[in-house]
Design a protein around this motif. Sequence first.
Motif, PDB file in Angstrom:
ATOM      1  N   GLU A  25      26.995   1.929 150.897  1.00  0.00           N
ATOM      2  CA  GLU A  25      25.978   2.373 149.946  1.00  0.00           C
ATOM      3  C   GLU A  25      26.128   1.684 148.594  1.00  0.00           C
ATOM      4  N   ILE A  26      27.355   1.306 148.240  1.00  0.00           N
ATOM      5  CA  ILE A  26      27.596   0.619 146.977  1.00  0.00           C
ATOM      6  C   ILE A  26      28.430  -0.629 147.239  1.00  0.00           C
ATOM      7  N   GLU A  27      28.288  -1.636 146.370  1.00  0.00           N
ATOM      8  CA  GLU A  27      29.087  -2.853 146.495  1.00  0.00           C
ATOM      9  C   GLU A  27      30.474  -2.572 145.947  1.00  0.00           C
ATOM     10  N   ILE A  55      43.781   1.572 135.086  1.00  0.00           N
ATOM     11  CA  ILE A  55      43.342   0.192 134.828  1.00  0.00           C
ATOM     12  C   ILE A  55      41.938  -0.016 135.388  1.00  0.00           C
ATOM     13  N   ILE A  56      41.712   0.462 136.603  1.00  0.00           N
ATOM     14  CA  ILE A  56      40.395   0.320 137.236  1.00  0.00           C
ATOM     15  C   ILE A  56      39.346   1.109 136.450  1.00  0.00           C
ATOM     16  N   ALA A  57      39.692   2.324 136.048  1.00  0.00           N
ATOM     17  CA  ALA A  57      38.745   3.148 135.285  1.00  0.00           C
ATOM     18  C   ALA A  57      38.316   2.430 134.011  1.00  0.00           C
ATOM     19  N   GLU A 113      33.949   0.086 142.593  1.00  0.00           N
ATOM     20  CA  GLU A 113      32.637  -0.547 142.481  1.00  0.00           C
ATOM     21  C   GLU A 113      32.752  -1.966 141.952  1.00  0.00           C
ATOM     22  N   ALA A 114      31.967  -2.851 142.544  1.00  0.00           N
ATOM     23  CA  ALA A 114      31.998  -4.263 142.160  1.00  0.00           C
ATOM     24  C   ALA A 114      31.530  -4.478 140.728  1.00  0.00           C
ATOM     25  N   SER A 115      30.872  -3.491 140.124  1.00  0.00           N
ATOM     26  CA  SER A 115      30.438  -3.615 138.733  1.00  0.00           C
ATOM     27  C   SER A 115      31.616  -3.581 137.758  1.00  0.00           C
ATOM     28  N   VAL A 135      40.588  -8.675 146.419  1.00  0.00           N
ATOM     29  CA  VAL A 135      39.751  -8.892 147.593  1.00  0.00           C
ATOM     30  C   VAL A 135      38.299  -8.632 147.177  1.00  0.00           C
ATOM     31  N   ARG A 136      37.490  -9.679 147.229  1.00  0.00           N
ATOM     32  CA  ARG A 136      36.073  -9.566 146.858  1.00  0.00           C
ATOM     33  C   ARG A 136      35.260  -9.056 148.039  1.00  0.00           C
ATOM     34  N   GLY A 137      34.493  -8.029 147.816  1.00  0.00           N
ATOM     35  CA  GLY A 137      33.667  -7.463 148.869  1.00  0.00           C
ATOM     36  C   GLY A 137      32.447  -8.283 149.190  1.00  0.00           C
ATOM     37  N   ASP A 138      32.012  -9.148 148.283  1.00  0.00           N
ATOM     38  CA  ASP A 138      30.797  -9.941 148.512  1.00  0.00           C
ATOM     39  C   ASP A 138      31.063 -11.248 149.243  1.00  0.00           C
ATOM     40  N   ALA A 139      32.298 -11.498 149.620  1.00  0.00           N
ATOM     41  CA  ALA A 139      32.648 -12.733 150.321  1.00  0.00           C
ATOM     42  C   ALA A 139      32.126 -12.691 151.766  1.00  0.00           C
ATOM     43  N   ASP A 140      31.911 -13.879 152.322  1.00  0.00           N
ATOM     44  CA  ASP A 140      31.404 -13.983 153.680  1.00  0.00           C
ATOM     45  C   ASP A 140      32.456 -13.781 154.766  1.00  0.00           C
TER      46      ASP A 140
END
Length: 147
Positions: A25-27, A55-57, A113-115, A135-140
Amino acid sequence: MTDESAGRRDTDLVQRTWQLLQPGEIELNGLVVHTGFDGSQETQMHQATLEVGEIIAEAAGHDPTDTYVESGNDDPEFSSNQHQGLTLDGEEFVWECQQLLRDGAFDVVFYYEASADHEAVQAAAREAGYEVTGVRGDADSPADALE
């Protein structure tokens, strides 16, 4: 453990992390925090989880004091080694993690979230002394997802 078996283990973990980031539902992006903490060091591992969660927050634009952690001990929906960082106001998702005991040491896998500023998360975690793999979620593919 040999370097070769460590490499296979890390490749497997990155692949599994990438798969969990895939269409939802979210990137999302991920961060694997490699610790040297063994099963007897749960307190230190928990503190590391909280520190990286903060750190993420921050990278997601939240004041860490405006977030809390929902843990397996608080809700039967989660196992004891799965946690979520949520906002106090509205209980919005900030991050989630799984603490995995692998080959005698904990790896903590975070999803967020990727944002959020992925590079800033990695840099701040490294500056805090953690060994991390982004680890990038938008990678192929898992191989393309590594940062």
